[in-house]
Design a protein around this motif. Structure first.
Motif, PDB file in Angstrom:
ATOM      1  N   ILE A 153       0.829  -1.212   0.000  1.00 20.01           N
ATOM      2  CA  ILE A 153       0.000   0.000   0.000  1.00 20.01           C
ATOM      3  C   ILE A 153       0.859   1.257   0.000  1.00 20.01           C
ATOM      4  N   SER A 154       1.872   1.296   0.848  1.00 24.14           N
ATOM      5  CA  SER A 154       2.715   2.501   0.889  1.00 24.14           C
ATOM      6  C   SER A 154       3.836   2.440  -0.149  1.00 24.14           C
ATOM      7  N   HIS A 180       8.759  -1.401   5.614  1.00 19.40           N
ATOM      8  CA  HIS A 180       8.344  -0.997   6.965  1.00 19.40           C
ATOM      9  C   HIS A 180       9.156  -1.766   7.995  1.00 19.40           C
ATOM     10  N   PHE A 213       8.645   2.351  14.739  1.00 21.78           N
ATOM     11  CA  PHE A 213       8.229   2.183  13.347  1.00 21.78           C
ATOM     12  C   PHE A 213       9.024   3.155  12.479  1.00 21.78           C
ATOM     13  N   THR A 256      10.282   3.799   8.040  1.00 22.13           N
ATOM     14  CA  THR A 256      10.041   3.362   6.660  1.00 22.13           C
ATOM     15  C   THR A 256      11.192   3.792   5.751  1.00 22.13           C
ATOM     16  N   ASN A 258      -1.780  -1.986   5.562  1.00 22.27           N
ATOM     17  CA  ASN A 258      -0.617  -1.138   5.268  1.00 22.27           C
ATOM     18  C   ASN A 258       0.583  -1.480   6.162  1.00 22.27           C
ATOM     19  N   SER A 305       1.049  -0.454   9.032  1.00 22.51           N
ATOM     20  CA  SER A 305       1.452   0.830   9.612  1.00 22.51           C
ATOM     21  C   SER A 305       0.801   1.040  10.976  1.00 22.51           C
TER      22      SER A 305
HETATM   23  C1  LIG Z   1       0.674   3.609   4.857  1.00 23.35           C
HETATM   24  O1  LIG Z   1       1.713   3.807   5.804  1.00 23.35           O
HETATM   25  C2  LIG Z   1       2.617   4.854   5.468  1.00 23.35           C
HETATM   26  C3  LIG Z   1       3.706   4.856   6.505  1.00 23.35           C
HETATM   27  O2  LIG Z   1       3.208   5.190   7.763  1.00 23.35           O
HETATM   28  C4  LIG Z   1       1.861   6.176   5.421  1.00 23.35           C
HETATM   29  O3  LIG Z   1       2.755   7.201   5.031  1.00 23.35           O
HETATM   30  C5  LIG Z   1       0.738   6.084   4.435  1.00 23.35           C
HETATM   31  O4  LIG Z   1      -0.049   7.267   4.505  1.00 23.35           O
HETATM   32  C6  LIG Z   1      -0.149   4.889   4.722  1.00 23.35           C
HETATM   33  N1  LIG Z   1      -1.103   4.735   3.647  1.00 23.35           N
HETATM   34  C7  LIG Z   1      -2.388   4.441   3.851  1.00 23.35           C
HETATM   35  C8  LIG Z   1      -3.249   4.345   2.657  1.00 23.35           C
HETATM   36  O5  LIG Z   1      -2.814   4.226   4.964  1.00 23.35           O
END
Ligand SMILES: *[C@@H]1O[C@H](CO)[C@@H](O)[C@H](O)[C@H]1NC(C)=O
Ligand SMILES: *[C@@H]1O[C@H](CO)[C@@H](O)[C@H](O)[C@H]1NC(C)=O
Ligand SMILES: *[C@@H]1O[C@H](CO)[C@@H](O)[C@H](O)[C@H]1NC(C)=O
Ligand SMILES: *[C@@H]1O[C@H](CO)[C@@H](O)[C@H](O)[C@H]1NC(C)=O
Ligand SMILES: *[C@@H]1O[C@H](CO)[C@@H](O)[C@H](O)[C@H]1NC(C)=O
Ligand SMILES: *[C@@H]1O[C@H](CO)[C@@H](O)[C@H](O)[C@H]1NC(C)=O
Length: 551
Positions: A110-111, A115, A132, A134, A192, A194
């Motif tokens: 997704i990103s 990660h 965390f 990236t 994600n 995240s």
């Molecule tokens: C996915 O995670 C990244 C890193 O934290 C973040 O920048 C991004 O906005 C996230 N994307 C979505 C769709 O949640």
């Protein structure tokens, strides 16, 4: 002054180029000839780069904790290229005075970023957070995002697991040492990776740590260690059909009292090859007296889904072909201490759990040594496994926080043997022999340069092992040596993989989960059937016990 350290260095450099086999507990060198320095981390297979990436804690003598997170890449899980620090210890929650432990990396579709998650803490282990960061590239540099309390709770030892069927990723963590904590969590991330979304299972009050999950067609196996700090213990596993449970009772995954061959769980990897699927246990072999010099203990796991059983399959030295998935143990030549010469106060002592009922003890300093003679060499570097015993500390049992002796002694944890080839002091190598349980013989490897011919000698004495001012020159008790053939040259390796399988893996190569070869001539040579006097009966090379039990 050109001392043995310099000589050792050039020796190690040469060794670096030659590494083709996996040698659990050996000093692993990267392609620059430096020690692989990535502890308690994970290995992630990255499709775009076609490489395995190893991430772990970067430890030095000066900074054993908080040194940041290093990255290495490899096409074959053996040749490791260093990419520097993926996460530099300068930012918030990642300063050298803080705790940066057990990093794990995965990729988020997704990103479009890699990660990285880890156990982020302050110096007193009271923050109990998950860090965390990236990066657009697997090697980093990773940018710090946050350090958070998972779903508002505490998090200590950190693990990560991705389900190959569902694609979902989970955080695994022990939740601290308080009376209210002491649970172990499996918590699902969002798609994600995240943020954590939902606790799917909580192992109640087992007070375990260092979690990892390995998945088979049918099962999930969760491995964790007990909490004994940097002293190893008997790692346990639980089995389930589903991550939500119900989970089985735990069982011990290595022969009892070997303390998981002196290792702690941490990560595990499923390798799907063209011929076999191999499951690798990737443990850390800590050394409390020199954490920065911790070793890696990677061995295949024998998994029987019908029985719901998982156990480690020990090999001193083995070849792992990541393309076919086949594990080929390497066969060596054994030299018994009963045939070796002793000097000074060293002597052959009766030991009914040892080979030939005999072990050499009393090895000390320069004067009391054991010398193995008539050793056949090939003129190059060869791995030699030293089968030893050292019952200084926890020889009485496995009590966490137990004291080394009842009258207020200090932990000794290991003895350091001196190893000299052909009486030449410039060949000196240090043999770190970690503490073992009484009646347990374990092995630790060194790479030595032997001359061509069968006239080589290997002499073992004792070196200064000063712990908290407690100076000692005691060497380990020695049972036997196994000398392995030289590793194939780097260019030969691919070709050699095939030859190896034919050489050692003929028609009787079986493959149920783990592909492993039946090597002729490896039979258990100790009597003691049943071994009831030994609580688990671990007394010899692991395969010997396996064969006896008809695995
Ligand atoms: C996915 O995670 C990244 C890193 O934290 C973040 O920048 C991004 O906005 C996230 N994307 C979505 C769709 O949640
Ligand atoms: C850690 O503990 C020490 C001693 O109690 C204290 O001085 C220090 O402030 C603590 N550090 C943190 C980050 O809590
Ligand atoms: C935090 O963890 C403890 C122990 O596992 C548990 O009893 C409690 O419910 C958890 N609290 C939250 C907010 O999840
Ligand atoms: C062992 O020999 C070395 C070199 O000869 C010497 O420096 C060292 O002091 C000796 N150690 C002991 C314990 O005798
Ligand atoms: C042994 O090592 C300790 C720590 O490095 C040192 O202080 C001591 O002097 C050494 N003893 C001998 C006899 O070499
Ligand atoms: C020691 O044990 C090995 C393995 O069983 C055997 O081959 C060897 O002959 C024994 N040596 C002696 C001196 O008994």
């Amino acid at each position: 002054m050109f001392g043995y350290r310099e000589l050792l260095c050039s020796l190690l450099l040469a060794a670096g180029a030659a590494s083709r086999w996996i040698v659990p507990g050996g000093r692993w060198l990267d392609t620059d000839g430096n020690r692989v320095n990535a502890h308690a981390g994970n290995v992630y297979y990255d499709e775009p780069s076609g490489k395995y990436w190893l991430y772990g804690e970067y430890k030095t003598e000066d900074t054993p904790e908080g040194g940041g997170i290093s990255a290495y890449s490899s096409p074959d899980l053996v040749t490791w290229q260093f990419h520097g620090l993926a996460l530099d210890p300068e930012e918030q929650m990642v300063s050298p005075s803080e705790v940066v432990q057990r990093p794990k990396v995965t990729y988020s579709d997704i990103s479009g970023l890699y990660h990285m998650w880890w156990h982020a803490d302050n110096e007193n282990y009271t923050a109990l957070l998950q860090g965390f960061a990236t990066s657009p590239e697997p090697e980093g540099p990773y940018s710090f995002v946050s350090a958070t309390a998972p779903l508002g709770n505490w998090s200590q030892d950190f693990g990560m697991f991705t389900d190959y069927k569902s694609g979902e990723t989970y955080a695994l963590y022990s939740n601290g040492d308080t009376v209210e904590g002491r649970d172990n969590y499996i918590t699902r991330y969002n798609a994600n990776v995240s943020e954590l979304e939902e606790v799917v299972y909580r192992f109640p009050k087992f007070d375990l740590e260092a979690p990892t999950i390995i998945q088979t067609e049918k099962s999930y196996y969760c491995m964790m260690s007990h909490k004994t700090g940097y002293r190893p213990n008997n790692v346990v596993a639980f089995r389930a059909d589903s991550l939500e449970g119900p989970w089985s009772q735990p069982w011990i995954i290595a022969p009892l009292n070997t303390r998981t061959y002196n290792s702690q769980s941490g990560y595990s990897l499923r390798i799907v090859g063209s011929k076999a699927t191999t499951y690798l246990y990737m443990g850390d072999q800590w050394d409390l007296s020199s954490i920065w010099d911790a070793r890696y203990l990677w061995v295949p796991m024998n998994i029987d889904d019908d029985e719901g059983d998982l156990s480690l399959e020990w090999h001193d030295v083995y070849d792992l072909n990541v393309e076919t998935g086949v594990v080929t143990p390497i066969q060596g030549q054994t030299y018994y201490s009963v045939d070796a010469e002793v000097s000074g106060d060293a002597y052959h002592q009766e030991a009914n759990f040892a080979t030939n009922n005999s072990i050499v003890t009393g090895i000390y300093g320069n004067e009391s040594k054991v010398t193995f003679t008539g050793i056949e060499g090939s003129g190059g570097l060869q791995w030699v496994s030293f089968y030893y015993q050292n019952t200084d500390d926890m020889g009485f049992g496995d009590q966490p926080q137990g004291s080394p002796d009842r009258i207020g002694g200090t932990w000794k944890i290991r003895r350091i043997g001196s190893v000299i080839v052909n009486d030449d002091p410039s060949t000196l190598e240090t043999l770190y022999a970690r503490d073992t349980h009484k009646g347990i013989i374990l092995s630790t490897p060194l790479q030595l340069k032997l001359e061509q011919g069968s006239h080589n000698t290997i002499t073992i004495g004792g070196l200064n092992n000063s712990v908290e001012g407690n100076i000692d020159f005691q060497g380990p008790d020695i049972d036997r040596l196994i000398v392995y053939p030289p590793e194939p040259a780097a260019g030969e390796a691919r070709k050699h993989h095939g030859q190896m399988e034919e050489m050692y893996c003929p028609a009787n190569c079986r493959s149920h989960g783990l592909a492993i070869c039946d090597i002729p001539g490896l039979q258990k040579f100790h009597q003691g059937g049943g071994n009831s006097h030994m609580g688990g009966g671990w007394n010899s090379a692991p395969w010997e016990q396996k064969r006896e039990h008809g695995r």
